[in-house]
Scaffold this active site. Sequence first.
Site, PDB file in Angstrom:
ATOM      1  N   SER A  99      36.411  28.374  17.384  1.00  0.00           N
ATOM      2  CA  SER A  99      37.209  27.520  18.263  1.00  0.00           C
ATOM      3  C   SER A  99      38.337  26.889  17.476  1.00  0.00           C
ATOM      4  O   SER A  99      38.277  26.759  16.262  1.00  0.00           O
ATOM      5  CB  SER A  99      36.334  26.418  18.855  1.00  0.00           C
ATOM      6  N   ASP A 100      39.409  26.495  18.168  1.00  0.00           N
ATOM      7  CA  ASP A 100      40.361  25.593  17.539  1.00  0.00           C
ATOM      8  C   ASP A 100      39.700  24.226  17.479  1.00  0.00           C
ATOM      9  O   ASP A 100      38.721  23.956  18.188  1.00  0.00           O
ATOM     10  CB  ASP A 100      41.677  25.552  18.311  1.00  0.00           C
ATOM     11  N   LEU A 101      40.237  23.359  16.651  1.00  0.00           N
ATOM     12  CA  LEU A 101      39.578  22.088  16.354  1.00  0.00           C
ATOM     13  C   LEU A 101      39.333  21.273  17.631  1.00  0.00           C
ATOM     14  O   LEU A 101      40.269  20.883  18.323  1.00  0.00           O
ATOM     15  CB  LEU A 101      40.431  21.275  15.381  1.00  0.00           C
ATOM     16  N   GLY A 102      38.070  21.053  17.932  1.00  0.00           N
ATOM     17  CA  GLY A 102      37.698  20.210  19.064  1.00  0.00           C
ATOM     18  C   GLY A 102      37.821  20.858  20.420  1.00  0.00           C
ATOM     19  O   GLY A 102      37.652  20.187  21.447  1.00  0.00           O
ATOM     20  N   SER A 103      38.097  22.170  20.478  1.00  0.00           N
ATOM     21  CA  SER A 103      38.360  22.774  21.793  1.00  0.00           C
ATOM     22  C   SER A 103      37.094  22.974  22.620  1.00  0.00           C
ATOM     23  O   SER A 103      37.174  23.092  23.846  1.00  0.00           O
ATOM     24  CB  SER A 103      39.103  24.096  21.639  1.00  0.00           C
TER      25      SER A 103
END
Length: 792
Positions: free
Chosen positions: A321-325
């Site tokens: 995932s992208d950060l926090g997605s």
Amino acid sequence: MNYSSIIYALQMVLLAIVTFSEPAKAQKNPIYKNAAFDTDARVKDLISRMTVEEKAGQLSTLLGWDMYVKEGKQVKVSEKFKAAVSKEFTGMLWATLRADPWTQKTLLTGLNPELAAEATNAIQKYAITHSRLGIPLLLAEECPHGHMAIGTTVFPTSIGQGSTWNPQLIQEMASAIALETRLQGGHIGYGPVLDLAREPRWSRVEETYGEDPVLNSRMGEAMVTGFQGKNINSGVNVISTLKHFTAYGVPEGGHNGGSVAVGKRELLQSYLPPFKAAVKAGALSVMTAYNSIDGIPCSANHELLTEILKEQWGFKGFVVSDLGSISGLVSNHQVAGSAEEAAALAMNAGLDADLSGYGYGKSLVKAVNDGKVSVQQLNQAVSRVLRLKFEMGLFENPYVDAKRAKQTVRNPEHIALARKVARESIVLLKNQKNLLPLHNNYKKIAVIGPNADNIYNQLGDYTAPQERNSVITVLQGIKARAGSGTTVSYSKGCAIRDTSTREIAAAVALAKASDVAVVVLGGSSARDFKTSYLQTGAAQVQATANEISDMESGEGFDRSTLDLLGNQMELLKQVVKTGKPVILVLIKGRPLNLNWAAENVDAILDAWYPGQEGGNAIADILFGDYNPSGRLPISVPKSVGQLPVYYNFKKPAAHSYVEIDERPLYNFGYGLSYTNFRYDDLKAEVSGTGEQMRVTIHFSLKNTGKMAGEEVVQLYVKDKISSVVSPAIQLKKFKKVRLKEGEIQHLSFELEAEDLKLYNRDLQWVLEPGEFNLMVGASSTDIRLQKDITIK
């Protein structure tokens, strides 16, 4: 059955015998620690020993810069890392060596390459010796235009790399970045960014290779090949993570991470091909995008992550995932009502690993225990991560040589390479009356502007703090090249965004007293300690902030206009008003409004963010030591009212507005040279049918000017009649060719069936018979040779 199959079968038999004869936990030399077994057997054995909590931990990528403590010249693991190992069973870290205002790591508190290697060694040793199964970590680092760590080589940002139109050079650059990263203990390099940049208001244009799927594909292949090499167990290569999957670069209104309006055919035809090409080149990691497509967030899109990426393309690596997605499925997209539900949505869609540490973790464990995620699905995700740990040889060789890192990172060869990439990335947009290259008659040179002598404004986003003497600014580059017989004087004139006018008069006076003025304007992605940042690392823009930084580009800095900010235009107009020859040098991350400059300035160079050697590279071009060969990878609009303005628009042709015409100011593929090239004798032959169809194109190219130079030869195709609406023109092939004065080269391109296919009305990928127009030239609007062919 071949020998490898026989060996694998014997290993499986041995695995069954060993497992039956002795309980796994009691084995003194478990299979997963025995390099004599193949990777499949080792992965299967290790997973069989793991708890659900340990499996979830392997999929959690925690933020790494707090995982070490620096005490003088010593470095050790932090208490936070010890807790992560004992309580979260973490298997990956991200940005451990990252240094910037967001991480609060400076030249003083951050790590030089030697200490960085010692830190990652300490982290690996603790993880291996203080965990039940002794599993080494995967350490991911930001690497789009150099490893984002202190003391590494800073290359031009990706939009500049795209401007080189030279995949071989970019592959060489990627190999250097991989080496510097791996020697410091990193295993994964985040990059390349393969988003099509068709929305210049978007803050992250600088991270892309531009607006075209073919150019992006070739650059993506080059980066993957350079990063990963032929063997990720080489000790000098890293895993490449493709970003951002997918269609992230065209958010509505230019809002970073916003929703996108893309039809499925356009998604398949334009936005996915660069990722497919990079996966085919061997990419072993893919990062999801923050945006949604047709109401489905990319981080929970089963069709994208499983059906297309893994099943159709055969992707063997892992999705992160992208950060926090994953948490964003709850907070941003609001398609999940709880953290547990978000973890289940992402995992079941095919998202293997969590960048944050809080998207999966306990929430994923609960989702598995509650039956929302199957153990089989969890095991598949874990196996994809563990496989790469084994294939990188981390179980046998988890450590790096700190002394080698000290000797090799940012070595003279890499610095020279940074200068070469920067030189080839610079685009000559205008050269009225052949003002450039500068001749010896100019004895007094005025260097003016906010980006003339600012090291950080020259480097772009995702750059670590720099020692002052490691970056060559434009002022320094011109001084070094001009020689003792020329006086080079400097005046800042104004800032990027601040509207103070107190320094403009001094700059104008300097221009009047000089023979020629080099005015260096543009933008900045330089993060500073005044700016606040979101948890994702994106800048938090405050339109009413009391203190105005230069930053107007970079993640989070979306624009509503493309005008030069602050008093930059006033400064430029006042300098031009002096009547002295003016050269405008642009250092920036996105296309900006250049209408006035295009009409009134003598010469214009677009240098994007040229990296640490940018000043030397710009001087090389200004003084004619290198003939400019950069070409635009993105169209430059006349107005935001034209957007989108990418060159390969769908038919029918656009028409003029009331105020202006429909054409961009500078077109995709455009760029001038100090010499001239002539194209002749186009021939095209069609052979074969169906999948074996080939089109062979021959022509000649002659340097008719008075100095050696490189031409970027571009082949475009138009499908004259198609079952669905197709682009008015589409790049298919390109080649950068160097010719001496008067030299002729006979060149050729070959098109295959794949190059001429489209998704028909039934979304089938087919080659349709009919007429195609072949166009060879110097840009998308500078076509020199044409020929029609018929595919039967």
